[in-house]
Enzyme design. Sequence first.
Site, PDB file in Angstrom:
ATOM      1  CB  CYS A   1      22.438  85.813  75.428  1.00  0.00           C
ATOM      2  SG  CYS A   1      20.897  85.174  74.733  1.00  0.00           S
TER       3      CYS A   1
ATOM      4  CG  ASP B   1       8.073  64.802  29.202  1.00  0.00           C
ATOM      5  OD1 ASP B   1       7.178  65.415  29.812  1.00  0.00           O
ATOM      6  OD2 ASP B   1       8.971  65.377  28.549  1.00  0.00           O
TER       7      ASP B   1
ATOM      8  CG  ASP C   1      -0.489  65.613  30.817  1.00  0.00           C
ATOM      9  OD1 ASP C   1      -0.171  66.600  31.513  1.00  0.00           O
ATOM     10  OD2 ASP C   1      -0.677  65.678  29.586  1.00  0.00           O
ATOM     11  CG  LEU C   2       2.017  65.382  37.287  1.00  0.00           C
ATOM     12  CD1 LEU C   2       3.093  65.829  38.268  1.00  0.00           C
ATOM     13  CD2 LEU C   2       1.161  64.291  37.894  1.00  0.00           C
TER      14      LEU C   2
ATOM     15  CE  LYS D   1      26.227  50.718  40.237  1.00  0.00           C
ATOM     16  NZ  LYS D   1      27.575  51.202  40.613  1.00  0.00           N
TER      17      LYS D   1
END
EC number: 4.1.1.36
Length: 402
Positions: A159, A283, A310-311, A293
């Site tokens: 609509c 890691d 180390d999550l 860059k």
Amino acid sequence: MVKGKRILIGVGGGIAAYKICEVVSQLFQQGAEVRVILTAEAEKFVTPLTFTTLARHPAYGDADFWQPIHHRPLHIDLGEWADIFLIAPLTAHTLAKLGHGFADDLLSNTVLASSCPILLAPAMNTDMWEQEAVQRNLQQLLGDRRYHLLAPNGGLLACDRRGVGRLAEPAQIMHRLQALLFTGGQEDLRGKRILITAGGTQEYLDAVRFIGNPSTGKMGLALAQSAGDRGARVTLIHGPIGDLPIPMGVISMAVVNAEQMEQALAQQAPLADWIVMAAAVADVKPAQTWTGKIAKQDLPDSLPLAPVPDLIAQVSKQKRPHQLLVGFAAQAGDIVTPAKEKLQRKNLDVIVANPIDQPQSGFGTDSNQAVIIDRHGSQTAIAPCSKLAMAHRIWQYLLERI
């Protein structure tokens, strides 16, 4: 997950009926048996021939209801045949009839003759959707446990107004059908607060180069989708996932690197009942980084690396007694032995080991296979299947075994 399942679809009279053509096509391609019922109004938008062609089986309308060619009453036959019944688009008119138990056409008679779960996918103008009478009829139906709602989306309507009322997209309908088929309509994760990590992380060397991995986040997104479909309150912390959509109803937090994910976990992990660490965290990271860059000729001959946090070990140390912690281990060759070692080393409740050297498994694919190992020493193999199916099997395992 739909292969061999018998899916009955009732199409209501709205412009959104065209979307159901895609649903029927996908269901057929995935091996489902599909039957379609059109209301008289639906036939003004999409012809029965269209659905007959897509389903490879005649579509039914009210004219078929009265034909003396069926060996049993058609509405009884269809109602008993179906494993699940989708009504989409569900119009205000059809909703009112179903809410009051009317049976004056093939679709409404078949609903009353069925006993399977029914998925309602409404589509209508926003003002119509918000009318008290419409909402009252909807709640009347949802009081029956076999009815399930896939709420309409917001957006631009036919609509030319913006608001709530758009039919759910075909992908959303497919996901919800699969969830209902797998669970039988049980929202067995309702009340659970589930935190999921997904996707890879990227550790940038300069503005354009990074250390990462091929993870796309598909497995984590499947876990989020399936948990939400089963009633859980889901929070998703994800790395870069391209243009993959976040499932509806899922709270999402986008991160890029391990440090950002660490910060998000520190905020969200204490709030969760279950924590599923499906992200593929890089890691290591470059020990030195550059802004902008680096010119190719200026790149270092060697690249010193540093570990990232180390999550999963951090989350494990902070885990509370009521919390459940699930890890993932992507391996080549022997996937079980390293996964068991990780389970013990990280003090996990469950680990999901999946191969990265098998066809159609691992990073970037739509399918997967795995071995689930828990802290009690039990292990269960999941044969190759879609990642969504695998996600449901993981939740089922956690509900039944842990």
